[in-house]
Design a protein around this motif. Structure first.
Motif, PDB file in Angstrom:
ATOM      1  N   GLY A  70      63.623  90.295  46.357  1.00 50.26           N
ATOM      2  CA  GLY A  70      64.711  90.627  47.268  1.00 50.26           C
ATOM      3  C   GLY A  70      65.252  92.032  47.146  1.00 50.26           C
ATOM      4  N   LEU A  71      65.021  92.681  45.995  1.00 53.55           N
ATOM      5  CA  LEU A  71      65.588  94.016  45.763  1.00 53.55           C
ATOM      6  C   LEU A  71      64.545  95.111  45.558  1.00 53.55           C
ATOM      7  CD1 LEU A  71      68.526  93.088  43.365  1.00 53.55           C
ATOM      8  CD2 LEU A  71      68.726  93.996  45.668  1.00 53.55           C
ATOM      9  N   LEU A  72      63.686  94.935  44.558  1.00 48.54           N
ATOM     10  CA  LEU A  72      62.781  96.034  44.199  1.00 48.54           C
ATOM     11  C   LEU A  72      61.760  96.350  45.282  1.00 48.54           C
ATOM     12  CD1 LEU A  72      62.167  95.549  40.377  1.00 48.54           C
ATOM     13  CD2 LEU A  72      63.671  97.159  41.538  1.00 48.54           C
ATOM     14  N   TYR A  73      61.098  95.314  45.792  1.00 48.41           N
ATOM     15  CA  TYR A  73      60.112  95.575  46.849  1.00 48.41           C
ATOM     16  C   TYR A  73      60.779  96.200  48.080  1.00 48.41           C
ATOM     17  CZ  TYR A  73      56.710  94.912  50.538  1.00 48.41           C
ATOM     18  OH  TYR A  73      55.887  95.134  51.605  1.00 48.41           O
ATOM     19  N   MET A  77      60.023  99.916  49.675  1.00 44.91           N
ATOM     20  CA  MET A  77      59.593 100.054  51.064  1.00 44.91           C
ATOM     21  C   MET A  77      60.603 100.878  51.872  1.00 44.91           C
ATOM     22  SD  MET A  77      56.664  98.816  50.964  1.00 44.91           S
ATOM     23  CE  MET A  77      56.214  98.892  52.681  1.00 44.91           C
ATOM     24  N   SER A  78      61.870 100.804  51.512  1.00 39.77           N
ATOM     25  CA  SER A  78      62.892 101.637  52.162  1.00 39.77           C
ATOM     26  C   SER A  78      62.635 103.109  51.844  1.00 39.77           C
ATOM     27  CB  SER A  78      64.289 101.235  51.699  1.00 39.77           C
ATOM     28  OG  SER A  78      64.577  99.916  52.079  1.00 39.77           O
ATOM     29  N   PHE A  79      62.304 103.387  50.596  1.00 36.98           N
ATOM     30  CA  PHE A  79      61.937 104.752  50.208  1.00 36.98           C
ATOM     31  C   PHE A  79      60.760 105.242  51.051  1.00 36.98           C
ATOM     32  CE2 PHE A  79      58.392 106.559  47.720  1.00 36.98           C
ATOM     33  CZ  PHE A  79      58.804 107.880  47.664  1.00 36.98           C
ATOM     34  N   LYS A  80      59.744 104.392  51.181  1.00 43.06           N
ATOM     35  CA  LYS A  80      58.567 104.788  51.968  1.00 43.06           C
ATOM     36  C   LYS A  80      58.945 105.003  53.432  1.00 43.06           C
ATOM     37  CE  LYS A  80      54.558 103.220  51.224  1.00 43.06           C
ATOM     38  NZ  LYS A  80      53.260 102.742  50.863  1.00 43.06           N
ATOM     39  N   ALA A  81      59.836 104.172  53.958  1.00 43.21           N
ATOM     40  CA  ALA A  81      60.259 104.319  55.354  1.00 43.21           C
ATOM     41  C   ALA A  81      60.992 105.640  55.571  1.00 43.21           C
ATOM     42  CB  ALA A  81      61.148 103.141  55.759  1.00 43.21           C
ATOM     43  N   ILE A  82      61.816 106.016  54.617  1.00 50.82           N
ATOM     44  CA  ILE A  82      62.545 107.279  54.726  1.00 50.82           C
ATOM     45  C   ILE A  82      61.575 108.452  54.759  1.00 50.82           C
ATOM     46  CG2 ILE A  82      64.073 108.858  53.446  1.00 50.82           C
ATOM     47  CD1 ILE A  82      65.570 106.330  52.490  1.00 50.82           C
ATOM     48  N   GLU A  83      60.470 108.330  54.040  1.00 53.01           N
ATOM     49  CA  GLU A  83      59.505 109.420  53.924  1.00 53.01           C
ATOM     50  C   GLU A  83      58.528 109.501  55.094  1.00 53.01           C
ATOM     51  OE1 GLU A  83      59.778 111.807  51.648  1.00 53.01           O
ATOM     52  OE2 GLU A  83      61.549 110.740  50.927  1.00 53.01           O
ATOM     53  N   THR A  84      58.590 108.554  56.039  1.00 52.70           N
ATOM     54  CA  THR A  84      57.716 108.621  57.213  1.00 52.70           C
ATOM     55  C   THR A  84      58.492 109.207  58.389  1.00 52.70           C
ATOM     56  OG1 THR A  84      58.319 106.414  58.000  1.00 52.70           O
ATOM     57  CG2 THR A  84      56.399 106.563  56.512  1.00 52.70           C
ATOM     58  N   PRO A  85      57.797 109.866  59.309  1.00 57.10           N
ATOM     59  CA  PRO A  85      58.496 110.444  60.465  1.00 57.10           C
ATOM     60  C   PRO A  85      58.937 109.396  61.505  1.00 57.10           C
ATOM     61  CG  PRO A  85      56.145 110.957  60.564  1.00 57.10           C
ATOM     62  CD  PRO A  85      56.392 110.247  59.260  1.00 57.10           C
ATOM     63  N   TYR A  96      67.442  95.087  57.235  1.00 64.21           N
ATOM     64  CA  TYR A  96      67.237  94.197  56.085  1.00 64.21           C
ATOM     65  C   TYR A  96      68.415  94.303  55.121  1.00 64.21           C
ATOM     66  CZ  TYR A  96      65.650  92.266  51.695  1.00 64.21           C
ATOM     67  OH  TYR A  96      65.585  91.529  50.536  1.00 64.21           O
ATOM     68  N   TRP A  97      68.841  95.532  54.810  1.00 65.63           N
ATOM     69  CA  TRP A  97      69.900  95.716  53.828  1.00 65.63           C
ATOM     70  C   TRP A  97      71.241  95.189  54.332  1.00 65.63           C
ATOM     71  CZ3 TRP A  97      68.451  95.806  49.216  1.00 65.63           C
ATOM     72  CH2 TRP A  97      67.261  96.424  48.847  1.00 65.63           C
ATOM     73  N   ILE A  98      71.494  95.271  55.632  1.00 63.19           N
ATOM     74  CA  ILE A  98      72.725  94.698  56.187  1.00 63.19           C
ATOM     75  C   ILE A  98      72.709  93.185  56.005  1.00 63.19           C
ATOM     76  CG2 ILE A  98      74.002  94.250  58.323  1.00 63.19           C
ATOM     77  CD1 ILE A  98      73.029  97.041  59.279  1.00 63.19           C
ATOM     78  N   VAL A  99      71.609  92.551  56.401  1.00 62.25           N
ATOM     79  CA  VAL A  99      71.496  91.093  56.279  1.00 62.25           C
ATOM     80  C   VAL A  99      71.533  90.686  54.812  1.00 62.25           C
ATOM     81  CG1 VAL A  99      70.003  89.102  56.717  1.00 62.25           C
ATOM     82  CG2 VAL A  99      70.267  90.872  58.464  1.00 62.25           C
ATOM     83  N   PHE A 100      70.784  91.383  53.974  1.00 66.49           N
ATOM     84  CA  PHE A 100      70.759  91.081  52.543  1.00 66.49           C
ATOM     85  C   PHE A 100      72.162  91.170  51.945  1.00 66.49           C
ATOM     86  CE2 PHE A 100      70.581  92.306  48.113  1.00 66.49           C
ATOM     87  CZ  PHE A 100      69.710  91.370  47.580  1.00 66.49           C
ATOM     88  N   SER A 101      72.916  92.204  52.306  1.00 63.17           N
ATOM     89  CA  SER A 101      74.266  92.381  51.765  1.00 63.17           C
ATOM     90  C   SER A 101      75.164  91.208  52.122  1.00 63.17           C
ATOM     91  CB  SER A 101      74.882  93.681  52.288  1.00 63.17           C
ATOM     92  OG  SER A 101      74.135  94.779  51.844  1.00 63.17           O
ATOM     93  N   PHE A 102      75.123  90.777  53.375  1.00 63.29           N
ATOM     94  CA  PHE A 102      75.934  89.626  53.775  1.00 63.29           C
ATOM     95  C   PHE A 102      75.511  88.373  53.018  1.00 63.29           C
ATOM     96  CE2 PHE A 102      77.679  92.175  57.073  1.00 63.29           C
ATOM     97  CZ  PHE A 102      78.872  91.562  57.403  1.00 63.29           C
ATOM     98  N   LEU A 131      62.639  87.766  55.912  1.00 61.17           N
ATOM     99  CA  LEU A 131      63.487  88.854  56.392  1.00 61.17           C
ATOM    100  C   LEU A 131      62.753  90.184  56.449  1.00 61.17           C
ATOM    101  CD1 LEU A 131      66.875  88.180  54.544  1.00 61.17           C
ATOM    102  CD2 LEU A 131      66.369  87.815  56.963  1.00 61.17           C
ATOM    103  N   PHE A 132      61.940  90.486  55.429  1.00 61.15           N
ATOM    104  CA  PHE A 132      61.338  91.822  55.395  1.00 61.15           C
ATOM    105  C   PHE A 132      59.888  91.898  55.856  1.00 61.15           C
ATOM    106  CE2 PHE A 132      60.870  90.836  50.695  1.00 61.15           C
ATOM    107  CZ  PHE A 132      59.485  90.757  50.671  1.00 61.15           C
ATOM    108  N   TYR A 133      59.219  90.777  56.025  1.00 59.49           N
ATOM    109  CA  TYR A 133      57.809  90.839  56.403  1.00 59.49           C
ATOM    110  C   TYR A 133      57.672  91.444  57.809  1.00 59.49           C
ATOM    111  CZ  TYR A 133      52.905  89.465  56.572  1.00 59.49           C
ATOM    112  OH  TYR A 133      51.541  89.480  56.643  1.00 59.49           O
ATOM    113  N   PRO A 134      56.874  92.488  57.955  1.00 62.53           N
ATOM    114  CA  PRO A 134      56.796  93.202  59.228  1.00 62.53           C
ATOM    115  C   PRO A 134      56.386  92.336  60.430  1.00 62.53           C
ATOM    116  CG  PRO A 134      55.670  94.439  57.511  1.00 62.53           C
ATOM    117  CD  PRO A 134      56.049  93.118  56.918  1.00 62.53           C
ATOM    118  N   LYS A 135      55.610  91.315  60.189  1.00 69.25           N
ATOM    119  CA  LYS A 135      55.162  90.495  61.322  1.00 69.25           C
ATOM    120  C   LYS A 135      56.239  89.511  61.793  1.00 69.25           C
ATOM    121  CE  LYS A 135      50.291  91.025  60.522  1.00 69.25           C
ATOM    122  NZ  LYS A 135      49.032  90.444  60.126  1.00 69.25           N
TER     123      LYS A 135
END
Length: 176
Positions: A70-73, A77-85, A96-102, A131-135
């Motif tokens: 729920g946290l590390l993966y 992946m958030s880090f990787k998303a930030i690094e993509t254009p 994901y982080w909004i839903v996870f926080s609630f 929640l996080f699986y892309p499909k």
């Protein structure tokens, strides 16, 4: 059934493993390990997930493994998303982080009771994956179906509370 149609129809389990492998084919460390041991990457992911799920079911490191899923993966992946254009992956992970926080706010007190129910941790892990699986884009579904309306309706109250909290902190910062 003819032999042609039997060959055309794949075993559903093998199809799932193949799909999982495609999802992780850009993960170089996983591909390197898979190549070294001579199995497809999807098999390693499925075996690792199955082992973790078994540990969770039997109460071995349940909190720790749930936190990893729920946290590390998602953090990585958030880090990787930030690094993509592209922006689509950013939206997925922010949502994901909004839903996870609630969920986390309510899970804390409720887990004291819920952890004694069978399969609480496996269901929790599977929900995180949903929640996080892309499909599945489960976070987007949960956000759009439930949280968005709540947040929009209460945005002014939340902003007011945040502002009052900031003022209280600022006013009391140097008084002691």
């Amino acid at each position: 059934m003819s032999s042609d149609s039997q060959q055309g129809a794949k075993n559903p389990v093998l199809q799932i493993l193949e799909d999982i492998g495609k999802d992780f084919e850009k993960c170089k460390p996983l591909v390197d390990i898979a190549t070294k041991i001579g199995v497809p990457p999807g098999h390693i992911v499925a075996a690792s997930f199955s082992l973790a799920l078994l540990c969770i079911i039997f109460g071995i490191f349940s909190d720790f493994l749930t936190a990893i899923v729920g946290l590390l993966y998602p953090a990585y992946m958030s880090f990787k998303a930030i690094e993509t254009p592209e922006d689509d992956d950013d939206k997925q992970w922010l949502t994901y982080w909004i839903v996870f926080s609630f969920l986390h706010v309510f899970d804390g007190p409720l887990s004291l009771i819920l952890q004694f129910f069978p399969f609480y941790y496996p269901l929790k892990v599977m929900f995180y994956v949903y929640l996080f699986y892309p499909k599945t884009k489960g976070a987007l579904f949960v956000y759009n179906s439930f949280l968005r309306k709540f947040l929009l309706q209460n945005q002014a109250k939340i902003d007011d509370y945040i502002q009052k909290t900031k003022e209280t902190v600022e006013n009391n910062r140097f008084t002691k």
